[in-house]
Design an enzyme around this catalytic site. Structure first.
Site, PDB file in Angstrom:
ATOM      1  N   LYS A 159     -40.097 -61.622  24.738  1.00 42.11           N
ATOM      2  CA  LYS A 159     -40.638 -60.756  25.802  1.00 42.11           C
ATOM      3  C   LYS A 159     -39.557 -59.965  26.544  1.00 42.11           C
ATOM      4  O   LYS A 159     -39.700 -58.757  26.756  1.00 42.11           O
ATOM      5  CB  LYS A 159     -41.427 -61.620  26.789  1.00 42.11           C
ATOM      6  CG  LYS A 159     -41.866 -60.875  28.017  1.00 42.11           C
ATOM      7  CD  LYS A 159     -42.903 -61.595  28.811  1.00 42.11           C
ATOM      8  CE  LYS A 159     -42.356 -62.750  29.599  1.00 42.11           C
ATOM      9  NZ  LYS A 159     -43.344 -63.215  30.602  1.00 42.11           N
ATOM     10  N   GLY A 180     -47.957 -67.941  43.599  1.00 40.52           N
ATOM     11  CA  GLY A 180     -47.675 -69.015  44.546  1.00 40.52           C
ATOM     12  C   GLY A 180     -47.713 -68.454  45.962  1.00 40.52           C
ATOM     13  O   GLY A 180     -47.366 -67.291  46.187  1.00 40.52           O
ATOM     14  N   ARG A 201     -27.596 -36.554  18.386  1.00 40.37           N
ATOM     15  CA  ARG A 201     -27.655 -37.973  17.992  1.00 40.37           C
ATOM     16  C   ARG A 201     -26.359 -38.687  18.404  1.00 40.37           C
ATOM     17  O   ARG A 201     -25.407 -38.047  18.841  1.00 40.37           O
ATOM     18  CB  ARG A 201     -27.903 -38.055  16.489  1.00 40.37           C
ATOM     19  CG  ARG A 201     -29.327 -37.590  16.123  1.00 40.37           C
ATOM     20  CD  ARG A 201     -29.527 -37.570  14.629  1.00 40.37           C
ATOM     21  NE  ARG A 201     -29.161 -38.824  14.019  1.00 40.37           N
ATOM     22  CZ  ARG A 201     -28.780 -38.979  12.749  1.00 40.37           C
ATOM     23  NH1 ARG A 201     -28.735 -37.923  11.954  1.00 40.37           N
ATOM     24  NH2 ARG A 201     -28.453 -40.156  12.271  1.00 40.37           N
ATOM     25  N   ARG A 240     -48.702 -63.281  25.574  1.00 42.28           N
ATOM     26  CA  ARG A 240     -49.624 -62.140  25.726  1.00 42.28           C
ATOM     27  C   ARG A 240     -49.022 -60.810  25.268  1.00 42.28           C
ATOM     28  O   ARG A 240     -49.730 -59.817  25.140  1.00 42.28           O
ATOM     29  CB  ARG A 240     -50.091 -62.044  27.189  1.00 42.28           C
ATOM     30  CG  ARG A 240     -51.028 -63.193  27.555  1.00 42.28           C
ATOM     31  CD  ARG A 240     -51.469 -63.114  28.994  1.00 42.28           C
ATOM     32  NE  ARG A 240     -52.151 -61.857  29.270  1.00 42.28           N
ATOM     33  CZ  ARG A 240     -52.147 -61.260  30.447  1.00 42.28           C
ATOM     34  NH1 ARG A 240     -51.470 -61.778  31.456  1.00 42.28           N
ATOM     35  NH2 ARG A 240     -52.806 -60.133  30.627  1.00 42.28           N
ATOM     36  N   ASN A 244     -17.672 -20.249  15.596  1.00 41.23           N
ATOM     37  CA  ASN A 244     -19.081 -19.882  15.511  1.00 41.23           C
ATOM     38  C   ASN A 244     -19.644 -20.386  14.193  1.00 41.23           C
ATOM     39  O   ASN A 244     -19.140 -20.038  13.122  1.00 41.23           O
ATOM     40  CB  ASN A 244     -19.224 -18.361  15.580  1.00 41.23           C
ATOM     41  CG  ASN A 244     -20.691 -17.970  15.677  1.00 41.23           C
ATOM     42  OD1 ASN A 244     -21.234 -17.881  16.761  1.00 41.23           O
ATOM     43  ND2 ASN A 244     -21.327 -17.767  14.537  1.00 41.23           N
ATOM     44  N   ARG A 261     -19.814 -18.188  -3.920  1.00 40.49           N
ATOM     45  CA  ARG A 261     -21.203 -17.928  -4.314  1.00 40.49           C
ATOM     46  C   ARG A 261     -21.141 -17.032  -5.536  1.00 40.49           C
ATOM     47  O   ARG A 261     -20.116 -16.376  -5.794  1.00 40.49           O
ATOM     48  CB  ARG A 261     -21.963 -17.252  -3.172  1.00 40.49           C
ATOM     49  CG  ARG A 261     -21.379 -15.912  -2.807  1.00 40.49           C
ATOM     50  CD  ARG A 261     -22.029 -15.287  -1.592  1.00 40.49           C
ATOM     51  NE  ARG A 261     -21.499 -13.957  -1.388  1.00 40.49           N
ATOM     52  CZ  ARG A 261     -21.450 -13.338  -0.227  1.00 40.49           C
ATOM     53  NH1 ARG A 261     -21.885 -13.944   0.871  1.00 40.49           N
ATOM     54  NH2 ARG A 261     -20.976 -12.121  -0.129  1.00 40.49           N
TER      55      ARG A 261
HETATM   56  C1  UD1 Z   1     -43.850 -68.176  39.116  1.00 41.77           C
HETATM   57  C2  UD1 Z   1     -43.848 -68.981  40.417  1.00 41.77           C
HETATM   58  C3  UD1 Z   1     -44.945 -68.436  41.337  1.00 41.77           C
HETATM   59  C4  UD1 Z   1     -44.716 -66.955  41.581  1.00 41.77           C
HETATM   60  C5  UD1 Z   1     -44.675 -66.197  40.237  1.00 41.77           C
HETATM   61  C6  UD1 Z   1     -44.289 -64.756  40.457  1.00 41.77           C
HETATM   62  C7  UD1 Z   1     -43.136 -71.206  39.746  1.00 41.77           C
HETATM   63  C8  UD1 Z   1     -43.547 -72.591  39.463  1.00 41.77           C
HETATM   64  N1  UD1 Z   1     -44.104 -70.367  40.095  1.00 41.77           N
HETATM   65  O1  UD1 Z   1     -45.118 -68.409  38.515  1.00 41.77           O
HETATM   66  O2  UD1 Z   1     -44.891 -69.105  42.581  1.00 41.77           O
HETATM   67  O3  UD1 Z   1     -45.736 -66.429  42.401  1.00 41.77           O
HETATM   68  O4  UD1 Z   1     -43.648 -66.798  39.396  1.00 41.77           O
HETATM   69  O5  UD1 Z   1     -44.413 -64.063  39.250  1.00 41.77           O
HETATM   70  O6  UD1 Z   1     -41.951 -70.907  39.676  1.00 41.77           O
HETATM   71  N2  UD1 Z   1     -39.514 -69.591  32.561  1.00 41.77           N
HETATM   72  C9  UD1 Z   1     -38.498 -70.158  31.833  1.00 41.77           C
HETATM   73  N3  UD1 Z   1     -38.601 -71.482  31.512  1.00 41.77           N
HETATM   74  C10 UD1 Z   1     -39.641 -72.252  31.891  1.00 41.77           C
HETATM   75  C11 UD1 Z   1     -40.674 -71.652  32.634  1.00 41.77           C
HETATM   76  C12 UD1 Z   1     -40.578 -70.317  32.978  1.00 41.77           C
HETATM   77  O7  UD1 Z   1     -37.537 -69.501  31.486  1.00 41.77           O
HETATM   78  O8  UD1 Z   1     -39.646 -73.455  31.568  1.00 41.77           O
HETATM   79  C13 UD1 Z   1     -39.440 -68.154  32.883  1.00 41.77           C
HETATM   80  C14 UD1 Z   1     -40.549 -67.409  32.187  1.00 41.77           C
HETATM   81  O9  UD1 Z   1     -40.069 -66.864  30.979  1.00 41.77           O
HETATM   82  C15 UD1 Z   1     -40.925 -66.341  33.158  1.00 41.77           C
HETATM   83  C16 UD1 Z   1     -40.548 -66.896  34.520  1.00 41.77           C
HETATM   84  O10 UD1 Z   1     -39.675 -67.992  34.270  1.00 41.77           O
HETATM   85  O11 UD1 Z   1     -40.150 -65.197  32.972  1.00 41.77           O
HETATM   86  C17 UD1 Z   1     -41.748 -67.301  35.356  1.00 41.77           C
HETATM   87  O12 UD1 Z   1     -42.371 -68.378  34.728  1.00 41.77           O
HETATM   88  P1  UD1 Z   1     -43.916 -68.612  34.723  1.00 41.77           P
HETATM   89  O13 UD1 Z   1     -44.160 -69.973  34.184  1.00 41.77           O
HETATM   90  O14 UD1 Z   1     -44.586 -67.472  34.099  1.00 41.77           O
HETATM   91  O15 UD1 Z   1     -44.220 -68.661  36.267  1.00 41.77           O
HETATM   92  P2  UD1 Z   1     -45.421 -67.982  36.990  1.00 41.77           P
HETATM   93  O16 UD1 Z   1     -46.675 -68.665  36.606  1.00 41.77           O
HETATM   94  O17 UD1 Z   1     -45.330 -66.526  36.882  1.00 41.77           O
END
Ligand code: UD1
Length: 448
Positions: free
Chosen positions: A22, A138, A313, A15, A357, A420
């Site tokens: 990300k 969750g 900078r 997204r 200066n 100059r």
């Molecule tokens: C997860 C939790 C959910 C909680 C929410 C809070 C689980 C199953 N669910 O859901 O209970 O309320 O976070 O935001 O954990 N990621 C990996 N590898 C993977 C899957 C995920 O690195 O295989 C990383 C993603 O990049 C992300 C994070 O873990 O940053 C959360 O994963 P995502 O699948 O988005 O979990 P949520 O649906 O947010």
């Protein structure tokens, strides 16, 4: 006690609609991954493991820039948060103590919150929050602060969905226990993923204790879109400004000052409106940064005044009590104590000695189209307005350059360099010239 951080950063972030992974999108001038690393670093961890997947090479590079001891493991396929943590098993196979799981896209977890989690006595601790709108989080099914299990929204019954206490995703616990449990996870659920959230139920079933630490919802914000990123930026700026004000820095118009994650400003410094601090800026106490200035990668010592409309900078080093005025750009240059560059100048790849200066319109001509060259200006030098210093070149202590000079060879100490064309004066010539021009114009308007 030994602490190991595991930071999940493998997700694609569809997204975000971006080529950049990300977790590398910046908040406060720093990748959001660095924010998560900074939260965890406050616990002085012995191990930092980053689980990378999408854009793993870029994520690795960025993680190592923040902390060269970080270890990066690859999660080839994103099969769920439990599977992601499992990727750290070999790296952490000999560790004891505690593991804390953080997320590269959840930048605002506070140090105090993590300290509470580590101090909790149970074998496994989950960070929960009361959600204003629980949406698809969750749910923590609990009895007081004893956690029974976590149910993912997709798998939850209506009754479970009515629970308001949500899972932030952050979890900590005994290292050996957590690594054993992630090995035992299955994927028999609505998403077909290996859920980290199944750990509490597994731990309980084996007779271990599980509990909840609660934090403010604002800490748990996860970034998965540009809209969320923009909101997070605003949140970051608001809290960074407040922290500065509380530390004794005056911001005349706080909402117009933009800060970076690593901005350091000493007390009794005054920041006027519309100032931007890019990454890597340190300003000591008692300095003044005047309106519409832009600073990055620079150091401003005590008592110096910068701006209005100045640009510092990377590599700009201002010693105490320097003056950098309007429309002045300084890059990779040391400006020694009490030196002044007050108007319309470019000082790059240079050294300006104490109390010198630099006149209006001075340029260090540092670039020949291929290479950069150094300009060395001694102490107590007076550089006349509109001097071009064609580098490499040096101007000795106590020397002067005449205004409008193009200085191409070194000036010895205490000398006056004039480079100059000499002035030529022709008596009465201006008057004659004007009369000639007026006559020409009159002939043209008569049509001949
Ligand atoms: C997860 C939790 C959910 C909680 C929410 C809070 C689980 C199953 N669910 O859901 O209970 O309320 O976070 O935001 O954990 N990621 C990996 N590898 C993977 C899957 C995920 O690195 O295989 C990383 C993603 O990049 C992300 C994070 O873990 O940053 C959360 O994963 P995502 O699948 O988005 O979990 P949520 O649906 O947010």
């Amino acid at each position: 006690m030994s602490i190991s951080l595991i930071i999940l950063a493998a997700g694609k972030g569809t997204r975000m609609n971006s080529d950049l992974p990300k977790v590398l999108h910046p908040i406060g001038g720093a990748p959001m991954l660095h924010h998560a690393m900074q939260s965890g670093a406050a616990l002085s961890p012995d191990n930092i493991v980053i689980v990378a997947g999408h854009g793993a090479d870029q994520v690795r590079k960025s993680a190592l820039e923040y902390d060269e001891t970080a270890q990066i493991v690859l999660q080839q396929d994103q099969l769920g948060t439990g599977h992601a943590v499992y990727q750290a098993r070999d790296t952490l196979k000999d560790v004891d103590g505690k593991i804390i799981v953080l997320y590269g896209d959840t930048p605002f977890i506070r140090q105090e919150t993590l300290e509470k989690m580590v101090a909790a006595e149970s074998d496994l601790v989950v960070l929960g929050f009361e959600a204003a709108d629980p949406a698809r989080y969750g749910r923590l099914i609990h009895d007081g602060d004893r956690l029974d299990r976590i149910v993912e929204f997709k798998d939850a019954s209506d009754e479970e969905r009515a629970v308001n206490l949500c899972n932030s995703g952050v979890m900590s616990g005994d290292a050996r226990l957590m690594l054993d449990l992630v090995k035992a996870l299955g994927n028999d659920n609505a998403a077909g993923e290996y859920y980290l959230t199944d750990l509490p139920a597994l731990a309980k079933a084996r007779g271990f204790t599980t509990s909840i630490v609660i934090c403010d919802e604002a800490e748990t914000i996860g970034i998965d879109s540009r809209v969320a990123l923009a909101k997070a930026e605003t949140m970051f700026q608001t809290s960074a400004r407040t922290e500065l004000l509380e530390n004794g820095v005056t911001l005349q118009a706080p909402d117009s000052v933009f800060l970076s994650l690593d901005t350091h400003i000493g007390r009794d410094t005054l920041i006027e409106p519309n100032v931007i601090f890019g990454p890597g800026v340190t300003v000591e106490s008692g300095a003044t940064i005047r309106a519409f200035s832009h600073l990055e990668g620079c150091h401003v010592a005590r008592g110096s005044v910068v701006g209005p409309y100045a640009r510092l900078r990377p590599g700009a080093e201002l010693a105490e009590n320097t003056r950098i005025g309007n429309f002045v750009e300084i890059k990779n240059a040391q400006i020694n104590e009490g030196a002044k560059v007050n108007h319309l100048s470019y000082i790059g790849d240079a050294h300006v000695g104490e109390a010198s200066n630099i006149g209006a319109g001075t340029i260090t001509c540092n670039y020949d189209g291929v290479m950069k060259h150094h300009t060395d200006i001694g102490a107590g030098v007076f550089v006349g307005s509109n001097t071009m210093l064609v580098a490499p070149v040096s101007v000795g202590d106590g020397a002067m350059t005449a205004s409008g000079s193009v200085i191409t060879s070194d000036v010895e100490p205490n000398a006056l360099a004039i480079a100059r064309a000499p002035q030529v004066e022709k008596s009465g010539m201006a008057k004659k010239l004007m009369e000639m021009l007026r006559a020409k114009k009159a002939r043209r308007s008569r049509g001949n």
